[in-house]
Motif scaffolding. Structure first.
Motif, PDB file in Angstrom:
ATOM      1  N   LYS A 105       0.716   1.790   7.025  1.00 34.69           N
ATOM      2  CA  LYS A 105      -0.678   1.378   6.911  1.00 34.69           C
ATOM      3  C   LYS A 105      -0.874   0.105   7.724  1.00 34.69           C
ATOM      4  CE  LYS A 105      -2.768   1.936   2.995  1.00 34.69           C
ATOM      5  NZ  LYS A 105      -3.177   1.815   1.572  1.00 34.69           N
ATOM      6  N   ILE A 106      -1.604   0.225   8.800  1.00 32.68           N
ATOM      7  CA  ILE A 106      -1.825  -0.908   9.689  1.00 32.68           C
ATOM      8  C   ILE A 106      -3.160  -0.734  10.388  1.00 32.68           C
ATOM      9  CG2 ILE A 106      -0.502   0.240  11.522  1.00 32.68           C
ATOM     10  CD1 ILE A 106       0.297  -2.534  12.551  1.00 32.68           C
ATOM     11  N   SER A 107      -3.896  -1.811  10.546  1.00 33.63           N
ATOM     12  CA  SER A 107      -5.190  -1.719  11.219  1.00 33.63           C
ATOM     13  C   SER A 107      -4.975  -1.474  12.708  1.00 33.63           C
ATOM     14  CB  SER A 107      -5.988  -3.013  11.025  1.00 33.63           C
ATOM     15  OG  SER A 107      -5.393  -4.082  11.732  1.00 33.63           O
ATOM     16  N   GLU A 122      -3.566 -10.738  11.042  1.00 30.14           N
ATOM     17  CA  GLU A 122      -3.005 -12.032  10.655  1.00 30.14           C
ATOM     18  C   GLU A 122      -1.510 -11.911  10.392  1.00 30.14           C
ATOM     19  OE1 GLU A 122      -5.736 -10.729   9.354  1.00 30.14           O
ATOM     20  OE2 GLU A 122      -7.332 -12.110   9.991  1.00 30.14           O
ATOM     21  N   ASP A 123      -1.079 -10.791   9.772  1.00 24.84           N
ATOM     22  CA  ASP A 123       0.350 -10.576   9.528  1.00 24.84           C
ATOM     23  C   ASP A 123       1.112 -10.475  10.846  1.00 24.84           C
ATOM     24  OD1 ASP A 123      -0.166 -10.453   6.785  1.00 24.84           O
ATOM     25  OD2 ASP A 123      -0.586  -8.305   6.883  1.00 24.84           O
ATOM     26  N   THR A 150      -0.051  -7.871   4.043  1.00 25.47           N
ATOM     27  CA  THR A 150      -0.707  -8.623   2.967  1.00 25.47           C
ATOM     28  C   THR A 150      -2.137  -8.144   2.727  1.00 25.47           C
ATOM     29  OG1 THR A 150      -1.503 -10.312   4.522  1.00 25.47           O
ATOM     30  CG2 THR A 150       0.645 -10.681   3.484  1.00 25.47           C
ATOM     31  N   GLY A 151      -2.574  -7.137   3.480  1.00 23.60           N
ATOM     32  CA  GLY A 151      -3.931  -6.631   3.315  1.00 23.60           C
ATOM     33  C   GLY A 151      -4.050  -5.706   2.125  1.00 23.60           C
ATOM     34  N   PRO A 152      -5.234  -5.158   1.885  1.00 29.04           N
ATOM     35  CA  PRO A 152      -5.449  -4.225   0.772  1.00 29.04           C
ATOM     36  C   PRO A 152      -4.495  -3.049   0.853  1.00 29.04           C
ATOM     37  CG  PRO A 152      -7.549  -4.888   1.736  1.00 29.04           C
ATOM     38  CD  PRO A 152      -6.469  -5.398   2.652  1.00 29.04           C
ATOM     39  N   GLY A 153      -3.860  -2.747  -0.291  1.00 26.86           N
ATOM     40  CA  GLY A 153      -2.933  -1.637  -0.323  1.00 26.86           C
ATOM     41  C   GLY A 153      -1.671  -1.886   0.482  1.00 26.86           C
ATOM     42  N   GLY A 154      -1.360  -3.171   0.799  1.00 28.40           N
ATOM     43  CA  GLY A 154      -0.182  -3.479   1.584  1.00 28.40           C
ATOM     44  C   GLY A 154      -0.355  -3.258   3.066  1.00 28.40           C
TER      45      GLY A 154
END
Length: 409
Positions: A120-122, A151-152, A142-146
């Motif tokens: 899961k990655i944007s 930023e990470d 560190t985003g929603p749902g890991g």
């Protein structure tokens, strides 16, 4: 028959939603209630559950693309089923939400993979990581749902986690070439809306900022004195921000020209006070509105503020709860900022910035005492009122905060 999944309408003001990640790919089996995609609008990021069991037959809207609500984004049906794509004009797409999709808030998780094992990655974060040669499996999301956010990835880059050393010919590039190779992040979703509104605010109004220091020593003592009683009786904790909000509401009642808006070459002066409170989120900020705040006591105002702030951070606010404010408060004190220049929340005529309180020696009469000072910054629209009445409004707030018992009666 194949089921159409559409971009839902997350509030009446939503104009566009973006598919931030597909948890399933074409051909993957899905069960009813399984997460199939994540979307984000101007204000919040949510997940879409499958309304039926079957196979993901087709993806219409790719990751990173924004479309109006009501636009078909994918089809779910029987494996091998033939579908006919609906011709969609994205400019005139229907705006009512289809009941095919159920929206749920993303659960917090330390895992960075979806239920199907897919990372899961944007899209932006993926591009940044690929450009830096990072191993995505080594990055903690560190985003929603890991989800791994940009930023990470940036933190991983700053920490020297790149596994692909630069090639020899890349090391001798000119400075100009280095500039051209800078990361380019698309401005979408909430960040795009904030950027547009801030620029529009500065271009469409004549903004001026006044600053003033307030002695809140007695207020801090009162807060400590009544704090336990209020906590026990009303189950809420009174903060300095609560007192500031109460002082602002009372002051707006005495300086109605500040409780106004400049709209279509007319000054609209309001009898009611719809108080906006800026709340910082991971990807931007929102301004929930306490309606008819002039009718609330100090305690009720504090409870309303905390409830809306919590709902904002949990992504539970409706669009109607974030519009219609007549005056806004922005507090950066928690970040150690003293004075700053807040930008008007157009078309409002005023916004108050609250800085970090600090202790300093001051003379009270002939005696030198340790006092607590709270910096305030008032930005106002000079088209609506001049410096003197704006200063008078700020001075009234100062009087309430320096004589806090006046706010209890």
């Amino acid at each position: 028959m194949a089921v159409e999944i559409v971009m839902p309408k997350l509030g009446m003001a939503m104009k566009e939603g973006t598919v931030s990640i597909w948890n399933k790919q074409v051909g993957d089996p899905v069960v009813k209630g399984e997460l199939i995609a994540s979307i984000n609008s101007e204000k919040i990021e949510m997940e879409i559950e499958s309304p039926a069991e079957g196979t993901l037959l087709d993806i219409i809207v790719p990751e990173g693309q924004g479309v109006p609500p009501g636009t078909v984004i994918c089809y779910i049906g029987d494996a091998g089923e033939q579908i006919t794509r609906v011709e969609q004009n994205l400019e005139t797409a229907k705006t009512e939400v289809a009941a095919a999709a159920t929206i749920t808030k993303q659960p917090q998780s330390s895992a960075g993979k979806a239920s199907n094992g897919r990372l899961k990655i944007s899209p932006v974060a993926r591009k940044m990581a690929e450009a830096a040669g990072l191993d995505l499996n080594t990055i903690q999301g560190t985003g929603p749902g890991g989800r791994i956010t940009k930023e990470d990835v940036q933190q991983a880059i700053d920490g020297g986690c790149s596994i692909e050393p630069p090639k020899q010919n890349e090391m001798v590039n000119s400075l100009a070439d280095s500039v051209e190779q800078a990361q380019k992040l698309p401005v979408t979703g909430m960040r795009k809306v904030i950027a547009e509104r801030m620029q529009e605010s500065l271009q469409s109004s004549a903004q001026l900022t006044l600053t003033m220091k307030v002695d809140v020593t007695d207020l801090m003592a009162l807060q400590k004195q009544i704090g336990e009683t209020v906590q026990a009786r009303y189950e809420t904790k009174l903060t300095v921000t609560d007192f500031v909000a109460r002082a602002v509401v009372l002051s707006l009642g005495q300086h109605k020209e500040m409780n106004s808006a400049y709209i279509d070459d007319q000054i609209h002066i309001f009898d009611h006070v719809h108080l906006g409170m800026a709340v910082a989120l991971e990807k931007g900020l929102v301004v929930p509105v306490i309606r008819h705040a002039q009718n609330d006591s100090l305690v009720q105002l504090a409870k309303n503020m905390k409830t809306l702030a919590e709902r904002a951070r949990n992504g539970q606010l409706g669009s109607d709860e974030m519009k219609g404010s007549t005056f806004t408060i922005s507090n950066l004190g928690a970040y150690g900022v003293e004075h700053f220049t807040p930008i008007l929340n157009s078309p409002e005529a005023g916004i108050l910035g609250v800085g970090a309180a600090y202790d300093t020696p001051l003379y009270k009469g002939e005696e030198l005492q340790r006092r607590t000072i709270l910096p305030l910054s008032l930005t106002f629209d000079h088209r609506v009122l001049d410096g003197a009445p704006a200063a008078a409004f700020l001075r009234t707030i100062k009087r309430y905060l320096e004589e806090p018992f006046m706010m209890l009666v």
